[in-house]
Design a protein around this motif. Structure first.
Motif, short mmCIF file in Angstrom:
data_model
loop_
_atom_site.label_atom_id
_atom_site.label_comp_id
_atom_site.label_asym_id
_atom_site.label_seq_id
_atom_site.Cartn_x
_atom_site.Cartn_y
_atom_site.Cartn_z
N LEU A 59 0.85 -1.19 0.00
CA LEU A 59 0.00 0.00 0.00
C LEU A 59 0.89 1.24 0.00
O LEU A 59 1.67 1.46 0.93
CB LEU A 59 -0.91 0.00 1.23
CG LEU A 59 -2.10 0.98 1.22
CD1 LEU A 59 -3.02 0.71 0.05
CD2 LEU A 59 -2.87 0.89 2.53
N SER A 60 0.79 2.04 -1.06
CA SER A 60 1.58 3.26 -1.19
C SER A 60 0.72 4.47 -0.88
O SER A 60 -0.43 4.54 -1.32
CB SER A 60 2.15 3.38 -2.61
OG SER A 60 2.98 2.29 -2.92
N ASP A 70 -5.40 9.10 -1.85
CA ASP A 70 -4.15 9.24 -1.10
C ASP A 70 -3.42 7.91 -0.90
O ASP A 70 -2.37 7.87 -0.27
CB ASP A 70 -4.41 9.89 0.26
CG ASP A 70 -5.17 8.99 1.24
OD1 ASP A 70 -5.66 7.91 0.80
OD2 ASP A 70 -5.27 9.34 2.42
N ARG A 71 -3.97 6.82 -1.47
CA ARG A 71 -3.32 5.51 -1.32
C ARG A 71 -3.63 4.64 -2.53
O ARG A 71 -4.67 4.79 -3.18
CB ARG A 71 -3.77 4.82 -0.04
CG ARG A 71 -5.25 4.46 0.00
CD ARG A 71 -5.74 4.24 1.42
NE ARG A 71 -5.76 5.50 2.16
CZ ARG A 71 -5.98 5.59 3.46
NH1 ARG A 71 -6.22 4.50 4.18
NH2 ARG A 71 -5.98 6.76 4.06
N SER A 72 -2.72 3.74 -2.83
CA SER A 72 -2.89 2.90 -4.02
C SER A 72 -2.18 1.57 -3.85
O SER A 72 -1.28 1.41 -3.02
CB SER A 72 -2.33 3.62 -5.26
OG SER A 72 -0.96 3.93 -5.07
N VAL A 73 -2.63 0.60 -4.64
CA VAL A 73 -1.99 -0.71 -4.73
C VAL A 73 -1.63 -0.94 -6.19
O VAL A 73 -2.47 -0.80 -7.08
CB VAL A 73 -2.94 -1.83 -4.25
CG1 VAL A 73 -2.42 -3.20 -4.68
CG2 VAL A 73 -3.09 -1.79 -2.74
N ALA A 132 -6.85 3.02 -4.53
CA ALA A 132 -6.88 3.13 -5.98
C ALA A 132 -5.99 2.06 -6.61
O ALA A 132 -4.84 1.89 -6.21
CB ALA A 132 -6.40 4.51 -6.42
N MET A 133 -6.54 1.33 -7.57
CA MET A 133 -5.77 0.34 -8.32
C MET A 133 -5.71 0.77 -9.78
O MET A 133 -6.70 1.24 -10.34
CB MET A 133 -6.41 -1.05 -8.21
CG MET A 133 -6.50 -1.58 -6.80
SD MET A 133 -7.06 -3.29 -6.75
CE MET A 133 -5.63 -4.13 -7.43
N GLY A 134 -4.54 0.63 -10.40
CA GLY A 134 -4.37 1.04 -11.79
C GLY A 134 -3.84 2.44 -11.93
O GLY A 134 -3.97 3.05 -12.99
N THR A 165 -11.13 1.59 -5.82
CA THR A 165 -11.42 2.06 -7.17
C THR A 165 -10.44 1.41 -8.14
O THR A 165 -9.32 1.06 -7.77
CB THR A 165 -11.29 3.59 -7.29
OG1 THR A 165 -9.93 3.98 -7.07
CG2 THR A 165 -12.20 4.29 -6.29
N ILE A 166 -10.89 1.23 -9.38
CA ILE A 166 -10.08 0.55 -10.40
C ILE A 166 -10.04 1.41 -11.66
O ILE A 166 -11.07 1.94 -12.08
CB ILE A 166 -10.68 -0.83 -10.73
CG1 ILE A 166 -10.62 -1.75 -9.51
CG2 ILE A 166 -9.95 -1.47 -11.92
CD1 ILE A 166 -11.41 -3.04 -9.69
#
Length: 359
Positions: A59-60, A70-73, A132-134, A165-166
């Motif tokens: 998780l970034s 504010d975060r994503s994979v 958030a993904m992608g 979210t994608i």
């Protein structure tokens, strides 16, 4: 300068070694380049390789004022879709790899992503907000067929009731429609698919291994019909190449029940600028100068504007024209009347070490 030969089936036309980090430049001898096929025959076909990465975290977090999360994979590094304009290409330079052909042929996968996410969500101080993904590379690029990492991450989100979210360019997203439908029923997911043009031939040049425009639009229709909040991104918008499709994309998306839409002007950070210029010289030499003239006109005379608060806001007459066309088309086709707000209140902290479960 001679125009390079076309690299078929890939977006980048060369390796484009980054100079920002002092790596040795790679240069092909011009005389050999002109005669190699006559002597040795066609070169070997570029193959995709995947390296499994043992990540320490998944998780970034970011504090950018220009993006709505504010975060994503990111389950993968590099992307086989090969979109020549991809702003994530420079990230491959951190591996001492080319943001050009290496980015789309030498990939990295993170098989432990779901387990790492569960451990992060189990931490006592963790506070939920949509993941958030992608955001860097596509979660549904072709190797997802083998690894299923994106699906595993969605299973964790469903188990823990965590919003997600994608963003993708692949119709492969509908293969997880069972999970997405259940997440949508709980108001925990929104899916965006970017559609750059309506011309499959152009799409094959710009984004050679992404789904065709028709398949992406059909996937949006399936998502909308299943009750999954769906979003179409006209992204990126490339002047004199793809801007003619603005109205058509929004019309087809609106007719399929898509709720929201956005557009993003072409961005050319770091090595993406010379890669894109090279692509123009190969695919559209007749209009390359015009394209770059318009790009620079909306970026204060430069190929790219990296500044916070301005990088996502093109300026000038051309930008105003695209913005107006987009706004009027959205109004005409019923887009952006409402915006989905995902629910963070249902989050259930997992117990670290507990086995994965769906329900």
């Amino acid at each position: 300068m001679p125009i390079p030969a076309k690299v078929r089936g890939r977006g980048a036309q060369s390796a484009a070694v980054p100079q920002r980090f002092g790596l040795a430049a790679r240069e092909v001898d011009g005389d050999w380049l002109d005669t190699r096929e006559g002597i040795d025959g066609p070169g070997p076909k570029l193959r995709t390789t995947v390296t499994e990465e043992k990540a320490r975290s998944i998780l970034s977090f970011n504090q950018s004022p220009d993006i709505p999360f504010d975060r994503s994979v990111n389950a993968y590094r590099g992307c086989e879709h090969g979109c020549v304009y991809c702003y994530a290409r420079p990230s491959h330079a951190y591996h001492d790899l080319s943001p050009g052909l290496d980015f789309e042929t030498r990939l990295f996968a993170k098989p432990d992503a779901a387990d790492l996410l569960r451990k992060t969500l189990a931490k006592p101080g963790y506070k939920p907000a949509p993941i958030a993904m992608g955001t860097n590379t596509d979660p549904y690029q072709p190797i997802e067929e083998r690894y299923r990492i994106t699906r595993q991450v969605l299973e964790v989100c469903l188990e823990t009731r965590h919003p997600v979210t994608i963003t993708t360019k692949s119709a492969r997203v509908v293969r997880d429609l069972d999970l997405l439908t259940e997440l949508a029923r709980l108001n925990l997911v929104a899916v965006g698919i970017s559609v750059t043009s309506l011309d499959p031939k152009l799409s094959g040049l710009l984004e050679p291994r992404a789904s065709s425009p028709a398949k992406r639009l059909d996937a949006l229709g399936q998502l909308a019909a299943a009750g999954v909040p769906s979003h179409v991104g006209v992204a990126p918008l490339i002047p004199s190449i793809t801007d003619e499709f603005i109205e058509g994309i929004l019309e087809q998306a609106g007719g399929r029940g898509v709720q929201t839409a956005s557009w993003i002007m072409l961005r050319l950070p770091h090595e993406v600028a010379p890669l894109f210029r090279e692509w123009l010289s190969v695919q559209y030499p007749d209009r390359a100068a015009k394209v770059m003239s318009i790009v620079q006109s909306v970026r204060s005379g430069k190929d790219n504007d990296p500044g916070f608060f301005t990088r996502m806001k093109p300026l000038g007459t051309w930008a105003d024209l695209f913005r107006t066309r987009f706004r009027l088309a959205c109004k005409r086709h019923g887009l952006n009347r409402t915006q989905p707000v995902l629910d963070c209140a249902q989050f259930v902290r997992p117990e670290e070490g507990e086995q994965l479960r769906l329900f």
